[in-house]
Scaffold this motif. Structure first.
Motif, mmCIF file in Angstrom:
data_model
loop_
_atom_site.group_PDB
_atom_site.id
_atom_site.type_symbol
_atom_site.label_atom_id
_atom_site.label_comp_id
_atom_site.label_asym_id
_atom_site.label_seq_id
_atom_site.Cartn_x
_atom_site.Cartn_y
_atom_site.Cartn_z
ATOM 1 N N VAL A 261 0.851 -1.185 0.000
ATOM 2 C CA VAL A 261 0.000 0.000 0.000
ATOM 3 C C VAL A 261 0.890 1.239 0.000
ATOM 4 C CG1 VAL A 261 -1.825 1.248 1.229
ATOM 5 C CG2 VAL A 261 -1.752 -1.246 1.317
ATOM 6 N N ASN A 262 0.476 2.252 -0.739
ATOM 7 C CA ASN A 262 1.176 3.535 -0.715
ATOM 8 C C ASN A 262 1.343 3.984 0.734
ATOM 9 O OD1 ASN A 262 1.695 6.422 -0.762
ATOM 10 N ND2 ASN A 262 1.095 6.405 -2.910
ATOM 11 N N ASN A 263 2.570 4.257 1.141
ATOM 12 C CA ASN A 263 2.842 4.548 2.546
ATOM 13 C C ASN A 263 2.267 5.871 3.018
ATOM 14 O OD1 ASN A 263 6.061 2.862 3.055
ATOM 15 N ND2 ASN A 263 4.074 2.110 2.409
ATOM 16 N N ASP A 264 1.779 6.703 2.091
ATOM 17 C CA ASP A 264 1.099 7.935 2.484
ATOM 18 C C ASP A 264 -0.368 7.687 2.813
ATOM 19 O OD1 ASP A 264 3.284 9.554 2.297
ATOM 20 O OD2 ASP A 264 2.906 10.159 0.219
ATOM 21 N N ALA A 265 -0.855 6.476 2.566
ATOM 22 C CA ALA A 265 -2.230 6.131 2.932
ATOM 23 C C ALA A 265 -2.325 6.063 4.453
ATOM 24 C CB ALA A 265 -2.637 4.803 2.311
ATOM 25 N N CYS A 266 -3.529 6.074 4.972
ATOM 26 C CA CYS A 266 -3.700 6.125 6.425
ATOM 27 C C CYS A 266 -3.356 4.778 7.070
ATOM 28 C CB CYS A 266 -5.125 6.543 6.776
ATOM 29 S SG CYS A 266 -6.401 5.473 6.100
ATOM 30 N N TYR A 267 -3.060 4.829 8.359
ATOM 31 C CA TYR A 267 -2.687 3.643 9.123
ATOM 32 C C TYR A 267 -3.745 2.540 9.056
ATOM 33 C CZ TYR A 267 -1.021 0.959 13.190
ATOM 34 O OH TYR A 267 -0.577 -0.029 14.021
ATOM 35 N N PRO A 268 -5.042 2.868 9.184
ATOM 36 C CA PRO A 268 -6.050 1.801 9.060
ATOM 37 C C PRO A 268 -5.981 1.069 7.726
ATOM 38 C CG PRO A 268 -7.043 3.734 10.054
ATOM 39 C CD PRO A 268 -5.670 4.141 9.618
ATOM 40 N N ALA A 269 -5.754 1.786 6.625
ATOM 41 C CA ALA A 269 -5.654 1.129 5.316
ATOM 42 C C ALA A 269 -4.473 0.174 5.279
ATOM 43 C CB ALA A 269 -5.516 2.184 4.211
ATOM 44 N N ILE A 270 -3.341 0.619 5.805
ATOM 45 C CA ILE A 270 -2.140 -0.213 5.806
ATOM 46 C C ILE A 270 -2.359 -1.465 6.638
ATOM 47 C CG2 ILE A 270 0.263 -0.293 6.584
ATOM 48 C CD1 ILE A 270 0.404 2.711 5.834
ATOM 49 N N MET A 271 -2.974 -1.314 7.815
ATOM 50 C CA MET A 271 -3.184 -2.464 8.698
ATOM 51 C C MET A 271 -4.215 -3.435 8.120
ATOM 52 S SD MET A 271 -4.301 -2.578 12.713
ATOM 53 C CE MET A 271 -2.608 -2.472 13.287
ATOM 54 N N VAL A 272 -5.332 -2.924 7.650
ATOM 55 C CA VAL A 272 -6.413 -3.771 7.136
ATOM 56 C C VAL A 272 -5.953 -4.566 5.913
ATOM 57 C CG1 VAL A 272 -8.589 -3.632 5.872
ATOM 58 C CG2 VAL A 272 -8.366 -2.467 8.063
ATOM 59 N N ILE A 273 -5.311 -3.891 4.971
ATOM 60 C CA ILE A 273 -4.892 -4.572 3.743
ATOM 61 C C ILE A 273 -3.751 -5.543 4.030
ATOM 62 C CG2 ILE A 273 -3.912 -4.203 1.434
ATOM 63 C CD1 ILE A 273 -5.485 -1.508 1.452
ATOM 64 N N GLY A 274 -2.841 -5.153 4.913
ATOM 65 C CA GLY A 274 -1.782 -6.070 5.302
ATOM 66 C C GLY A 274 -2.319 -7.323 5.968
ATOM 67 N N GLN A 275 -3.357 -7.163 6.778
ATOM 68 C CA GLN A 275 -3.982 -8.313 7.452
ATOM 69 C C GLN A 275 -4.602 -9.271 6.439
ATOM 70 O OE1 GLN A 275 -7.077 -7.129 10.140
ATOM 71 N NE2 GLN A 275 -6.941 -8.962 11.392
ATOM 72 N N LEU A 276 -5.298 -8.719 5.445
ATOM 73 C CA LEU A 276 -5.951 -9.557 4.437
ATOM 74 C C LEU A 276 -4.926 -10.267 3.541
ATOM 75 C CD1 LEU A 276 -8.840 -7.135 3.365
ATOM 76 C CD2 LEU A 276 -9.090 -9.274 4.634
ATOM 77 N N ILE A 277 -3.924 -9.526 3.072
ATOM 78 C CA ILE A 277 -2.936 -10.121 2.168
ATOM 79 C C ILE A 277 -2.118 -11.182 2.900
ATOM 80 C CG2 ILE A 277 -0.950 -9.661 0.695
ATOM 81 C CD1 ILE A 277 -3.618 -8.595 -0.376
ATOM 82 N N ASP A 278 -1.766 -10.922 4.144
ATOM 83 C CA ASP A 278 -0.988 -11.898 4.907
ATOM 84 C C ASP A 278 -1.759 -13.202 5.114
ATOM 85 O OD1 ASP A 278 1.622 -11.392 5.376
ATOM 86 O OD2 ASP A 278 1.375 -10.525 7.359
ATOM 87 N N ALA A 279 -3.067 -13.091 5.286
ATOM 88 C CA ALA A 279 -3.873 -14.306 5.466
ATOM 89 C C ALA A 279 -3.768 -15.221 4.248
ATOM 90 C CB ALA A 279 -5.333 -13.933 5.726
ATOM 91 N N ILE A 280 -3.629 -14.616 3.057
ATOM 92 C CA ILE A 280 -3.464 -15.413 1.842
ATOM 93 C C ILE A 280 -2.030 -15.908 1.718
ATOM 94 C CG2 ILE A 280 -3.738 -15.421 -0.659
ATOM 95 C CD1 ILE A 280 -6.351 -15.067 0.835
ATOM 96 N N LEU A 281 -1.069 -15.023 1.940
ATOM 97 C CA LEU A 281 0.337 -15.393 1.777
ATOM 98 C C LEU A 281 0.752 -16.506 2.732
ATOM 99 C CD1 LEU A 281 2.048 -11.886 1.384
ATOM 100 C CD2 LEU A 281 1.603 -13.562 -0.401
ATOM 101 N N GLU A 282 0.175 -16.506 3.938
ATOM 102 C CA GLU A 282 0.552 -17.506 4.932
ATOM 103 C C GLU A 282 -0.128 -18.848 4.708
ATOM 104 O OE1 GLU A 282 -0.332 -15.680 8.621
ATOM 105 O OE2 GLU A 282 1.291 -14.188 8.484
ATOM 106 N N GLY A 283 -0.969 -18.927 3.687
ATOM 107 C CA GLY A 283 -1.604 -20.200 3.364
ATOM 108 C C GLY A 283 -2.794 -20.558 4.234
ATOM 109 N N LYS A 284 -3.368 -19.570 4.934
ATOM 110 C CA LYS A 284 -4.530 -19.862 5.776
ATOM 111 C C LYS A 284 -5.769 -20.180 4.930
ATOM 112 C CE LYS A 284 -2.989 -16.826 9.550
ATOM 113 N NZ LYS A 284 -3.302 -15.606 10.340
ATOM 114 N N TYR A 285 -5.815 -19.645 3.721
ATOM 115 C CA TYR A 285 -6.980 -19.832 2.862
ATOM 116 C C TYR A 285 -6.521 -20.186 1.447
ATOM 117 C CZ TYR A 285 -9.437 -17.519 6.674
ATOM 118 O OH TYR A 285 -9.949 -17.202 7.921
ATOM 119 N N ASP A 286 -7.337 -20.961 0.777
ATOM 120 C CA ASP A 286 -7.075 -21.343 -0.609
ATOM 121 C C ASP A 286 -7.384 -20.141 -1.509
ATOM 122 O OD1 ASP A 286 -6.877 -22.411 -3.120
ATOM 123 O OD2 ASP A 286 -8.596 -23.765 -2.938
ATOM 124 N N PRO A 287 -6.377 -19.596 -2.183
ATOM 125 C CA PRO A 287 -6.628 -18.394 -2.996
ATOM 126 C C PRO A 287 -7.607 -18.613 -4.135
ATOM 127 C CG PRO A 287 -4.433 -19.275 -3.408
ATOM 128 C CD PRO A 287 -4.969 -20.015 -2.231
#
Length: 782
Positions: free
Chosen positions: A409-435
């Motif tokens: 995420v563009n680092n000038d975006a707000c903290y909630p955007a960075i946290m929310v999107i990072g949480q969602l993408i990490d859930a996929i990257l870590e293999g918790k869900y079938d993409p």
């Protein structure tokens, strides 16, 4: 407030606001008519200046720079003379407003001067007619939600620049302008679609133009190098074609024979290499050679050891390796070796393909949503599941999630955007869900906050991470995005409203009794029990096995459920001691309710021997019906009066049972102010027209806390969240003048913020609160 888009209302507002000057309606109508006419003339003049600049470029064979920026960037004290710097480099300066109405490929007929190879636009055919092209208007496949007038002009200007030879775009951006985290990415993608150069200059209070001049000179050098490469390629192609045309007839036979001989030679070499490779493979097999990566181990024992090592290292899981492969296929993280292009790979076309959540996906797909408020979203999870969907709320957000968010995420975006999107993408990257069988969900406010564009930010992050096939569901009342497979039915909305209201009640009761519990952990245990009961009643239409065991009732209608919750928390054994210092928490909605975002501020407050008070979430979700009259009067955007009146009546039907249940505790749990009262309180300090983000509600919540005996308030806000800075920190001065006892502190939360600094500021505020509390107790005793 004046809505320039509504001409008729403008007259009414002028008569109303300038009544002190005795302005008549006739005078207002004449002035408004003249003003709008002058506005059109001004816009036309700006566009004519743009055409004159393009004509100058054509006649003098020079380059042009569209210097795009916010309206305040036109001030020389703000832009630090960058337009003059560009002119000194021999390039023409245009504004984005001067060309935003022009279409790519449009025949402009700029001047009498004709470039080499250009046809005379006045030339007539044999019948005496001139050819005139139709004006084609195309819609750009933007990734973001195009919700602002300035943004729309900026995107249109970038689209024209990308197709017009000799024209480049430089965007001015001010530090901390979070909305430009949306625009800068999108403008860059539009230009990258045509392999054009994008330059952004950050403008702040620093007047040193050295870095800006270097960037501009580099841009000019890149343009000149690109032009030289084009000329060199064109010349080479022309020479090759001329030479080949002269020798085609004489060398055709010889060339064919040479190719035949070369093919025979290559075939012989390939056969020799094949035989050699087979001999080496056989020798390696006999000597126990290396095993190919990904294949089975040679013995069962070694296979067990291999499986154990792979399971112990999550970085080697199949999901992570697949993600790396997909990312490589999508051009993410590619090196520039082996002749790959150095152009920006983040193009508009790359993100153009949207995968909707279709009806066929409802059965097999798991919908994953980020955490925003553990108490409320635990119940929301059951609500969505009751609709027949496979739905999971991610429980926690870690530091690793934030790091992932910063990556995508563009680092000038707000903290909630960075946290929310990072949480969602990490859930996929870590293999918790079938993409291939997962969809991501996010709420879309549709308001002025950049949260409306979380949908586009998530899509970009998914494509960049190598998962373009994952659909994103944008849940909004306006239906901004199309989700055929997800429908918010009346029954689902009914259960969602009840879940949020009950979540507010559970939060109120838990935070009220936990600091005074006799047995450590008993309040949390009671909350967990009721969380389970409420989830069961939502999913099973009021029935709960846990409730039957806990209170002897297996069926709990809405009103009964609310009363039993209050009675249960009221009966919890508490210490017999005076009321502790109360500390309220307000702010941006995610940082306010998400413990991982606010560094567990409620736990910090309670660890300092205080009681935390957090206003409910339903007020934020239901502001619109209570400000419709104001919007209609001042802006002409009040909407359906009858519809909003019915919504207010319906909300009262949901909330009245809560008020009756709280009354059963005889004052232990405080009643919330009705929304009309909050609107009135906000009007004492700010304007109801302040509606971006939490808007006027943030100010109203601070006033409600102070006047209810909780003058100590923490305003939690993401760094650079401009709406919160205005309606939060910006209102502190006036609130303190109205309430001298107010003890308010604003705490900024950001990926790089110091937790120690946050903790020290909170402790300092609480220390002052305890001192004031002791002084008040002594004065009362005296």
């Amino acid at each position: 407030y004046f809505n320039m888009a509504n001409h008729e209302l403008m007259v009414d507002r002028i008569v109303e606001e300038f009544a002190w000057a005795d302005v008549t309606r006739e005078e207002a109508e004449t002035a408004v008519k003249a003003a709008y006419a002058e506005n059109e003339v001004f816009k036309h003049d700006v566009q004519m200046e743009g055409l004159k600049a393009l004509a100058y470029m054509k006649e003098h064979d020079c380059k042009g720079i569209v210097l795009a920026g916010r309206p305040y960037h036109i001030d020389p004290e703000v832009n630090h003379g960058i337009p003059e710097t560009i002119c000194s480099l021999g390039m023409v300066v245009l504004s984005e407003d001067s060309i935003c109405e022009l279409q790519p490929g449009q025949n402009l007929n700029l001047s009498e001067f004709l470039s080499e190879g250009e046809e005379d636009p006045r030339r007539k055919n044999a019948s005496g007619f001139r050819h005139v092209d139709d004006r084609k208007v195309t819609k750009m496949p933007l990734r973001v939600t195009n919700q602002w007038a300035y943004h729309a002009r900026l995107y249109a200007a970038a689209n024209f620049v990308a197709s017009y030879p000799g024209l480049e775009l430089v965007q001015l951006n001010s530090f901390g302008c979070g909305l430009d985290a949306i625009t800068t990415d999108q403008v860059s993608e539009i230009l990258a679609d045509k392999a054009d150069v994008y330059t952004m200059l950050k403008i702040d209070e620093v007047s040193n133009l050295g870095a800006a001049k270097i960037r501009l000179r580099s841009l000019k050098a890149a343009i000149e190098e690109r032009e030289r490469n084009k000329r060199r390629t064109a010349a080479s192609t022309s020479t090759d074609s001329t030479e080949s045309s002269d020798s085609t007839n004489t060398a055709a036979v010889a060339e064919a024979k040479a190719r035949l001989e070369a093919a025979k030679s290559q075939l012989a070499q390939a056969e020799a290499q094949l035989k050699s490779a087979e001999r080496q493979a056989n020798a390696a097999a006999r000597q126990g050679g290396f095993r190919k990566t990904g294949s089975d181990a040679p013995t069962p024992g070694r296979q067990i050891m291999l499986d154990t090592v792979m399971k112990a290292n999550p970085k080697l899981t199949k999901a992570v390796k697949d993600a790396s492969r997909r990312a490589a296929e999508n051009g993410v993280g590619e090196s520039h070796e082996h002749g790959k292009s150095a152009h920006n790979s983040a193009t508009m076309s790359k993100y153009a393909n949207r995968i909707p959540f279709g009806k066929s996906m409802r059965k097999d797909y798991t919908i994953v949503a980020p955490q925003m408020s553990p108490i409320h979203f635990s119940l929301v999870e059951s609500v969505i599941r009751s609709g027949g969907y496979k739905f999971d709320i991610l429980k926690h957000a870690s530091r690793e999630n934030v790091e992932t968010g910063l990556k995508y995420v563009n680092n000038d975006a707000c903290y909630p955007a960075i946290m929310v999107i990072g949480q969602l993408i990490d859930a996929i990257l870590e293999g918790k869900y079938d993409p291939d069988h997962t969809a991501l969900a996010i709420t879309q406010t549709g308001g002025m906050c950049r949260a409306t564009n979380y949908f586009g930010l998530i899509r970009k992050a998914l494509v960049d991470a190598g998962y373009p096939q994952i659909p994103v569901i944008a849940i909004s009342t306006q239906g901004i995005e199309d989700n055929p497979g997800f429908t918010a039915t009346p029954a689902l909305l009914h259960r969602a409203i009840k879940a949020l209201i009950i979540g507010d009640l559970l939060m109120k009761c838990l935070y009220r009794v936990r600091p005074y519990e006799v047995t450590k952990g008993s309040a949390d245990k009671l909350y967990q029990t009721w969380d389970t009961i409420v989830r069961e009643t939502i999913e099973h239409h009021g029935h709960s096995k846990t409730a039957r065991r806990f209170i002897g009732k297996g069926y709990l209608p809405y009103q009964t459920l609310l009363k039993e919750i209050v009675k249960s928390f009221d009966a919890l054994p508490l210490k017999d001691e005076p009321r502790k210092v109360r500390v309220g928490v307000v702010g941006e909605i995610l940082v306010k309710y998400q413990p991982d975002a606010n560094n567990h501020v409620v736990d910090v407050i309670e660890s300092q021997d205080c009681e935390a008070v957090v206003p409910g979430i339903m007020e934020f979700m239901t502001t619109r019906p209570y400000i419709s009259d104001w919007n209609e009067h001042y802006l002409g955007t009040g909407g359906n009066k009858l519809g909003y009146a019915l919504m207010r009546k319906g909300l009262d039907l949901y909330l009245n049972p809560v008020r009756h249940a709280i009354d059963l505790a005889h004052g232990k749990f405080s009643q919330d102010l009705p929304m009309p009262e909050l609107v009135k309180k906000a009007g004492e300090v700010t304007s109801v027209g302040v509606q971006a983000g939490e808007g006027w509600l943030l100010t109203a919540e601070i006033l409600e806390l102070i006047e209810s005996g909780c003058p100590n308030v923490i305003c939690a806000q993401p760094f650079a969240c401009l709406p919160n800075h205005v309606t939060g920190r910006g209102m502190f001065g006036k609130i303190r003048r109205l309430h001298p006892e107010a003890n308010i502190v604003s705490i900024d939360y950001d990926p790089g913020a110091s937790e120690a600094n946050q903790l020290n500021r909170i402790k300092l505020m609480i220390s002052a609160a305890k001192k004031a509390h002791r002084a008040a107790q002594e004065a009362k005793a005296a």
